[in-house]
Write a protein that holds these residues in place. Structure first.
Motif, short mmCIF file in Angstrom:
data_model
loop_
_atom_site.label_atom_id
_atom_site.label_comp_id
_atom_site.label_asym_id
_atom_site.label_seq_id
_atom_site.Cartn_x
_atom_site.Cartn_y
_atom_site.Cartn_z
N GLY A 74 0.43 -1.12 -0.04
CA GLY A 74 0.14 0.05 -0.32
C GLY A 74 0.73 1.48 0.09
O GLY A 74 2.38 1.64 0.61
N GLU A 75 0.24 2.28 -0.26
CA GLU A 75 1.08 3.42 0.43
C GLU A 75 1.29 3.78 1.13
O GLU A 75 2.62 3.83 1.50
CB GLU A 75 -0.23 4.55 -0.32
N ASN A 76 0.87 4.18 2.03
CA ASN A 76 1.74 4.09 2.98
C ASN A 76 1.30 2.95 4.59
O ASN A 76 0.08 2.94 5.50
CB ASN A 76 0.91 5.67 4.62
N PRO A 77 2.54 2.37 4.05
CA PRO A 77 2.32 0.85 5.09
C PRO A 77 2.60 1.35 6.25
O PRO A 77 3.20 2.22 7.01
CB PRO A 77 3.35 0.23 4.73
N ARG A 78 2.64 0.55 6.89
CA ARG A 78 2.38 0.55 9.03
C ARG A 78 3.90 -0.30 9.30
O ARG A 78 4.26 -1.19 8.44
CB ARG A 78 1.43 -0.41 9.66
N GLN A 79 4.45 0.41 10.27
CA GLN A 79 5.03 -0.30 10.90
C GLN A 79 5.30 -0.99 11.62
O GLN A 79 4.98 -1.09 13.25
CB GLN A 79 6.66 1.09 10.76
N LEU A 80 6.19 -1.93 11.75
CA LEU A 80 6.51 -3.56 12.97
C LEU A 80 7.86 -3.52 13.28
O LEU A 80 8.56 -3.94 12.43
CB LEU A 80 5.44 -4.84 11.99
N THR A 81 7.75 -2.84 13.94
CA THR A 81 9.49 -3.21 14.91
C THR A 81 9.06 -4.32 16.40
O THR A 81 8.06 -4.60 17.04
CB THR A 81 10.02 -1.98 16.06
N VAL A 82 9.91 -5.34 15.80
CA VAL A 82 10.28 -6.23 16.95
C VAL A 82 11.51 -6.36 18.07
O VAL A 82 12.33 -6.45 17.31
CB VAL A 82 9.86 -7.97 16.67
N THR A 83 11.39 -6.35 19.02
CA THR A 83 12.47 -6.45 19.82
C THR A 83 12.19 -8.08 20.72
O THR A 83 11.19 -8.33 21.77
CB THR A 83 12.97 -4.96 20.98
N THR A 105 13.89 -19.81 25.43
CA THR A 105 12.73 -19.44 26.06
C THR A 105 13.00 -17.65 25.54
O THR A 105 14.58 -17.34 25.54
CB THR A 105 12.27 -19.03 27.12
N VAL A 106 12.03 -17.27 23.96
CA VAL A 106 11.82 -16.01 23.23
C VAL A 106 11.12 -15.60 23.90
O VAL A 106 9.44 -15.36 23.66
CB VAL A 106 12.57 -15.80 21.73
N THR A 107 10.65 -13.86 24.30
CA THR A 107 10.46 -13.33 24.46
C THR A 107 10.26 -11.95 23.39
O THR A 107 11.14 -11.36 22.82
CB THR A 107 10.23 -12.04 26.07
N ALA A 108 8.99 -12.12 22.81
CA ALA A 108 9.11 -10.91 21.78
C ALA A 108 8.35 -9.19 22.75
O ALA A 108 7.32 -9.64 22.37
CB ALA A 108 8.70 -11.09 20.24
N ASP A 109 8.76 -8.94 22.30
CA ASP A 109 7.33 -7.38 22.52
C ASP A 109 7.76 -6.48 20.78
O ASP A 109 9.07 -6.18 20.38
CB ASP A 109 8.78 -6.37 23.50
N TYR A 110 6.50 -6.75 20.60
CA TYR A 110 6.38 -5.88 19.26
C TYR A 110 5.18 -4.58 18.71
O TYR A 110 4.60 -4.81 20.36
CB TYR A 110 5.23 -6.80 18.57
N LYS A 111 5.34 -3.73 18.32
CA LYS A 111 4.69 -3.18 18.17
C LYS A 111 4.73 -2.71 16.57
O LYS A 111 5.48 -1.84 15.59
CB LYS A 111 5.13 -1.35 18.87
N LEU A 112 3.65 -2.45 16.02
CA LEU A 112 2.61 -1.58 15.24
C LEU A 112 2.59 -0.67 15.32
O LEU A 112 1.15 -0.03 15.63
CB LEU A 112 1.59 -2.56 14.75
N SER A 113 2.71 0.56 14.28
CA SER A 113 2.54 1.54 14.56
C SER A 113 1.06 2.27 14.03
O SER A 113 0.24 0.95 13.20
CB SER A 113 3.69 2.47 13.58
#
Length: 171
Positions: A74-83, A105-113
């Motif tokens: 799409g034109e303005n894609p959302r950004q997914l960041t993962v730590t 064991t993996v912990t994922a913290d994520y944020k979708l703009s």
């Protein structure tokens, strides 16, 4: 003259054979029908995945990009960041105290703009997998890499499902 009349009759039979399936197809498209195994997205929209640190992050980003490709560009894609936070711990020890099995064991913290019509999505997920520990260094590295690929696949599926759920409930 009879041949021309026969040819026109044959053309009528042929055209009726094509008209009915076309009418059914257009009727289904108009009603909102979507095939079960559709290659369309899940409703998240266009997403770009930020680089994720580490080997597990590399595998996770690959898996997330596969899912994001189905959403389209799409034109303005959302950004997914993962730590990611990784922890290796012994899961089983032999009588001599040497680890026979290791748990990752993996912990994922994520944020979708956010976008103007959709809120920001934030979440945390934890997943564990275990693998055999070997005496040979190469074998242990190969098993660890396999465990990281497996956990990345599990995390990607869980993150994507959680994004779908949160966006569906926010609408």
């Amino acid at each position: 003259m009879k041949q021309v009349g026969q040819a026109l009759q044959d053309l009528g039979v042929i055209s009726r054979a094509f008209v009915l399936p076309l009418a059914l197809i257009f009727g289904l498209v108009g009603c909102g029908f979507r095939p079960v195994y559709s290659t369309q997205g899940s409703g998240i929209g266009a997403v770009t995945i930020a680089t994720i640190d580490g080997r597990t992050g590399y595998f996770l980003r690959q898996e997330l990009e596969r899912r994001a490709d189905l959403e389209g560009k799409g034109e303005n894609p959302r950004q997914l960041t993962v730590t990611l936070t990784r922890v290796f711990s012994p899961a089983a020890q032999g009588v001599d105290g040497i680890s026979l099995r290791t748990e990752l064991t993996v912990t994922a913290d994520y944020k979708l703009s956010a976008t103007p019509n959709l809120p920001e999505v934030i979440g945390t997920l934890t997943t564990s997998v275990a693998y055999e520990s070997l005496d040979q260094a190469y074998g242990d590295v190969a098993l660890q890499s396999d465990a990281e690929e497996r956990i990345a696949g599990q995390l990607a599926a869980r993150i994507w499902h959680d994004l779908q759920y949160q966006l569906r409930t926010a609408r």
